[in-house]
Each structure stands twice: as C-alpha cells, then as structure tokens.
Write an enzyme that holds these catalytic residues in place. Structure first.
Site, PDB file in Angstrom:
ATOM      1  N   HIS A 169      10.030  -9.830  -0.753  1.00 43.78           N
ATOM      2  CA  HIS A 169      10.619  -9.958  -2.095  1.00 43.78           C
ATOM      3  C   HIS A 169      11.566 -11.153  -2.074  1.00 43.78           C
ATOM      4  O   HIS A 169      12.106 -11.480  -1.011  1.00 43.78           O
ATOM      5  CB  HIS A 169      11.496  -8.744  -2.434  1.00 43.78           C
ATOM      6  N   ASP A 204       6.784   9.060  -3.717  1.00 44.84           N
ATOM      7  CA  ASP A 204       6.249   7.908  -2.998  1.00 44.84           C
ATOM      8  C   ASP A 204       6.756   7.873  -1.565  1.00 44.84           C
ATOM      9  O   ASP A 204       7.651   7.108  -1.231  1.00 44.84           O
ATOM     10  CB  ASP A 204       6.696   6.648  -3.768  1.00 44.84           C
ATOM     11  N   ASP A 234       2.398  -1.672   3.411  1.00 43.42           N
ATOM     12  CA  ASP A 234       3.509  -1.289   2.538  1.00 43.42           C
ATOM     13  C   ASP A 234       3.868   0.182   2.751  1.00 43.42           C
ATOM     14  O   ASP A 234       3.573   1.036   1.928  1.00 43.42           O
ATOM     15  CB  ASP A 234       3.165  -1.557   1.071  1.00 43.42           C
ATOM     16  N   ASP A 287      14.863  -9.938  -0.673  1.00 45.95           N
ATOM     17  CA  ASP A 287      14.888  -9.529   0.746  1.00 45.95           C
ATOM     18  C   ASP A 287      15.435 -10.670   1.590  1.00 45.95           C
ATOM     19  O   ASP A 287      15.937 -10.461   2.702  1.00 45.95           O
ATOM     20  CB  ASP A 287      13.478  -9.223   1.282  1.00 45.95           C
ATOM     21  N   ASP A 331      -2.205  -2.709  -0.817  1.00 48.98           N
ATOM     22  CA  ASP A 331      -1.073  -2.134  -0.086  1.00 48.98           C
ATOM     23  C   ASP A 331      -1.553  -0.884   0.633  1.00 48.98           C
ATOM     24  O   ASP A 331      -2.014   0.080  -0.015  1.00 48.98           O
ATOM     25  CB  ASP A 331       0.067  -1.752  -1.055  1.00 48.98           C
ATOM     26  N   GLU A 378       0.694  -4.446  -9.468  1.00 50.22           N
ATOM     27  CA  GLU A 378       0.695  -3.202  -8.697  1.00 50.22           C
ATOM     28  C   GLU A 378       1.238  -2.068  -9.555  1.00 50.22           C
ATOM     29  O   GLU A 378       2.332  -2.153 -10.097  1.00 50.22           O
ATOM     30  CB  GLU A 378       1.567  -3.368  -7.447  1.00 50.22           C
ATOM     31  N   HIS A 392      -0.188   5.166  -4.271  1.00 45.14           N
ATOM     32  CA  HIS A 392       0.108   5.217  -5.709  1.00 45.14           C
ATOM     33  C   HIS A 392      -1.067   5.798  -6.501  1.00 45.14           C
ATOM     34  O   HIS A 392      -0.874   6.468  -7.510  1.00 45.14           O
ATOM     35  CB  HIS A 392       0.483   3.830  -6.233  1.00 45.14           C
ATOM     36  N   ASP A 414       5.317   6.834   1.139  1.00 43.02           N
ATOM     37  CA  ASP A 414       4.987   5.603   1.887  1.00 43.02           C
ATOM     38  C   ASP A 414       4.859   5.826   3.393  1.00 43.02           C
ATOM     39  O   ASP A 414       5.512   5.139   4.199  1.00 43.02           O
ATOM     40  CB  ASP A 414       6.060   4.519   1.622  1.00 43.02           C
TER      41      ASP A 414
HETATM   42  C1  GCO Z   1       6.795   0.996  -3.576  1.00 45.07           C
HETATM   43  C2  GCO Z   1       6.219  -0.264  -4.100  1.00 45.07           C
HETATM   44  C3  GCO Z   1       6.833  -1.473  -3.532  1.00 45.07           C
HETATM   45  C4  GCO Z   1       6.082  -2.710  -3.965  1.00 45.07           C
HETATM   46  C5  GCO Z   1       6.877  -3.902  -3.709  1.00 45.07           C
HETATM   47  C6  GCO Z   1       6.160  -5.156  -4.099  1.00 45.07           C
HETATM   48  O1  GCO Z   1       6.092   1.714  -2.917  1.00 45.07           O
HETATM   49  O2  GCO Z   1       7.965   1.243  -3.845  1.00 45.07           O
HETATM   50  O3  GCO Z   1       4.875  -0.247  -3.762  1.00 45.07           O
HETATM   51  O4  GCO Z   1       6.854  -1.372  -2.153  1.00 45.07           O
HETATM   52  O5  GCO Z   1       4.856  -2.811  -3.313  1.00 45.07           O
HETATM   53  O6  GCO Z   1       8.061  -3.781  -4.394  1.00 45.07           O
HETATM   54  O7  GCO Z   1       6.426  -5.496  -5.380  1.00 45.07           O
HETATM   55 MN    MN Z   2       3.349  -1.251  -2.782  1.00 40.82          MN
HETATM   56 MN    MN Z   3       4.600   3.230  -2.529  1.00 42.24          MN
END
Ligand code: GCO
Ligand code: MN
Ligand code: MN
Length: 424
Positions: A78, A286, A318, A81, A276, A210, A251, A288
C-alpha cells in the site's frame, strides 16, 4: 524442577520441527512461481478492534530481505505501508521510494503491485467517493499518486479495495451517485496511468478491483467480484479495457459463494488479472488464514481451473500471520509454509489434470452414451444413468490425489495399536 525453555530454545524447537516437516522447496524453486508477498502481511502486528498488537513494527527493507531469503520473488505494498501520512505527496516521498528501489535491487525482489489506502485514515470516514468535493479531490490525488508510485517501483498491477464504498446508516447516500463518483476516481487514475506510461516509455498498468462482502462498511456497494465485473461493464468507466479484477479467495467464500465459480466468471470475461490467495471459513469474518490451511481440497480444485485456463497473473499471499505466530515465526514458518503449500497444491493440480482416471472419466461423460434415438427424458436418463456414477468416482479420485492415495498411501499394514479395528 525442569529448566525453563528460553526464547532461543523455543526458536530452535520451531526450526527443528519445521525441518522435520520436510516438503519444503529451495528459494530457487520458489522463485519460479509468480508469488508476491505483501508488505502489510509481513508487517501485520496482530492488531484489530479486540486485539492488541503482538509483534513489533517492521520496515520494508527487512520484509524485502526476508522475502528474498525465502525465495518470494515479488513484493506488493500500500502507499501508506511505506510512506507515512506526513510524507505522502511531498518531496520526502521520492527519497523514500528511492530507498525502497535500492532495497528491491539489493535483494533481487521486484515490485509487482501497489495499492492505495482508502479505508484507514480519518479522511475516509465517509469513503473516497464521499459527498464533499474536497474529499474526492484528495482521493483523486492519492490514486494518481499510487499510479506514480507504481511506475516508479516498476509495478504492473494496481489494486483497489473500495471497502469504504457503502454506508452504516440508511438514507444517507445515493448509491448510484456514489458509484458514479467512484468511477470518476478510477477514470482519473487510468488517465494518469496513460500519461505517466507514455512519458516513462512503460506499459500502462493493470487496474484490478477487489471486492469484500462485509467490512468495514455495514453495507457495501460492490460486495462481490461479480458486482465488480458488472461495474466495469456499466459504461461509467472511460477505460474499461484497463480495469479487471483481483478476487480474494476468502472474500468470495465469506458471502457463501464458490470461489472457483467466481474465478470462472471472471475468466470468461477476460478480467482475471490478479489473485489474492488465502483461506478461511464461510459466512465468517475476514480471518485471512494462510492458503490451504482450511480448504485444501477446494484450493486444489481452484488451481486446476486456473491451470486449465492458463492464468498467468500473480498469486498474492494476502493473508495475516496468526497472532500466535512470533516475529521469528513469521519468516521461519508462516511465509515459507504458505509458499510451499501453494506450490505443492499447484503441482498436484497439474497431476490431477493429467490423471488418467479423471481424464478417461471426463471424456466418457463428455461423449455420453451415444443413444442417438433417445428423445424423451426417461429414455435419455436410462441411456446415461450408469455414466453419471463417474461424478462420484471423480470426486473420490480427486481426494485420493490430494491425500496421496494414488501414489500408494494406504494403510494395509496397520500399526499394532490399530489392529483391533480390523475385522479380517
Ligand atoms: C483485506 C483486503 C486487503 C486488500 C488490500 C489491497 O483482506 O483486508 O483484502 O488486504 O487486499 O488492502 O488493497
Ligand atoms: Mn485482499
Ligand atoms: Mn481478506
């Protein structure tokens, strides 16, 4: 009393058990894949609304060096970042970018993607396409700036995650207006890209949208990849050919969709440009989680689709290293294990696509029974019904391939403690 396990002992234990896991690839092999490591994943400190940070902040140079050592050839970031809010859009920004370019060069890592933060800062309280012209003018400068950063760092992809495009409170926004305004921002970014690319003698970048179904707004205007595809084709974009999608595996799963089907729909539109990769659970938040830790079978099937259709874009890690993983563990366990699971699943997907059983079954299903005289439903059913058993057989075969049963992983000689379960 037993001796306490020092931090050094704990790390040695992690290293030894990680080595015992085996199945890891060399950095050279890992570098052959278009895998990118996001700055924000590596630097994630474990913080959230209900979570205090568990790891210290880490600078881009350290992230890039570690990715390089692991064999992750690409890096993504980002704007914020790497550039603090105070330095954004100032001359200091260029110095910082020079430093990043040096780190990338020093460690032999390339920047694949840049993305603009339009969700965290107070200025985005009402989103980047808010009612106020000055908010949108600032959003426009920020997005144009991301384009400049991207060109400067040599990126080919820009990602947009408009998670603040939506509302908390009913009756406040006009959805059509907000979408039009968002399109204007993207149009400005594409225009800027065309201009900068021309001056720099570079290609324009691929602008990828996204979607995420929930968070941070209560209601999201573009909650799914399908909504994004629809938006791209809405006529609001001046350069729809420059805009594609960056689906995130989790997502699509979060709203209850089948990620593979969402990817297929994007492939059909020629818009699957960036992906991602991570994992998690349906209809939950989320989380992740690292790729393949929750749904390895589905991941195998996803990668079969992408291999079969020649997807050649980035696989962006991601995910967020869990809060229980230490700073040491982030680069010793979290990243290398994610990469190695991905590579293994990718190679298994190749194996599954070429598997003689699956291939023959698929061919037979495609050919059908050949009962040309059958015209009413019952006769067509009767003629084909034995063939359809192959669906379950293919499902079984895929799981066999995932578990290594096709390579002889069976349990004929059960360990003595399991003998009593046998009835032979
Ligand atoms: C999430 C989002 C972020 C985006 C990132 C790129 O899981 O919160 O996917 O990770 O991918 O902000 O714009
Ligand atoms: Mn993402
Ligand atoms: Mn995510």
């Amino acid at each position: 009393m037993e001796k306490e396990l020092s931090a050094g002992d704990q790390r040695a234990l992690v290293d030894r058990l990680m080595a015992s896991c085996g199945g890891s690839y060399t950095p050279e092999v890992r570098r052959r894949y278009f895998i990118s490591g996001p700055q924000w994943a590596a630097a994630y400190q474990g913080q959230a609304l209900f979570h205090a940070p568990v790891r210290r902040a880490i600078e881009p140079d350290e992230v890039i060096r570690n990715l390089s050592e692991i064999g992750i050839a690409w890096w993504a970031t980002h704007d914020i970042d790497i550039i603090s809010a105070a330095d954004l859009l100032t001359d200091r920004q260029n110095l910082i970018l020079d430093g990043i370019s040096e780190s990338l060069k020093r460690y032999g890592v390339r920047c694949s993607m840049v993305t603009g933060e339009t969700f965290f800062s107070p200025v985005w309280a009402a989103g980047p396409a808010a009612e106020q012209p000055e908010v949108r003018a600032y959003a426009r400068r920020r997005l144009e700036n991301v384009v400049e950063i991207g060109h400067r760092l040599g990126a080919s992809f820009i990602v947009y995650w408009p998670g603040t495009l939506g509302y908390q409170l009913q009756g406040v926004i006009d959805e059509t207006l907000m979408l039009q305004r968002y399109a204007e921002l993207l149009n400005a970014a594409c225009e800027k890209d065309i201009q900068v690319a021309q001056t720099a003698g570079r290609s324009t970048m691929r602008h990828c949208l996204e979607a995420k179904p929930f968070e941070p707004q209560a209601e999201i205007l573009l909650p799914t990849t399908d909504a994004m595809l629809n938006f791209i084709a809405s006529g609001l974009l001046e350069h729809p050919e420059m805009v594609g999608v960056n689906p995130e595996y989790l997502h699509e799963l979060m709203w209850g969709g089948a990620p593979r089907a969402a990817l297929a729909r994007a492939l059909l539109r020629g818009k699957l440009w960036h992906f991602d990769i991570n994992d998690g659970y349906r209809l939950k938040h989320d989380v992740d989680i690292g790729v393949g830790l929750v749904n390895p079978l589905d991941w195998l099937n996803v990668l079969m689709l992408l291999r079969a259709h020649g997807y050649n874009g980035p696989f962006n890690l991601d995910y967020k290293p869990p809060r229980t993983t230490s700073e040491y563990g982030v680069f010793r366990v979290s990243f290398p294990s994610a990469v190695d699971r991905f590579i293994t699943l990718w190679e298994i997907a190749g194996e599954a696509l070429a598997d003689p059983v699956i291939c023959e079954a698929t061919r037979a299903l495609e050919a059908g029974a050949g009962a040309s005289g059958a015209s009413d439903g019952d006769t067509v059913f009767e003629a084909n019904k034995e063939l359809w058993t192959l669906h379950e057989l293919i499902g079984h075969r895929l799981v066999q391939i995932l578990l290594g049963q096709h390579r002889g992983r069976t349990f004929v000689d059960l360990a003595p403690e399991h003998q009593e379960m046998r009835r032979d």
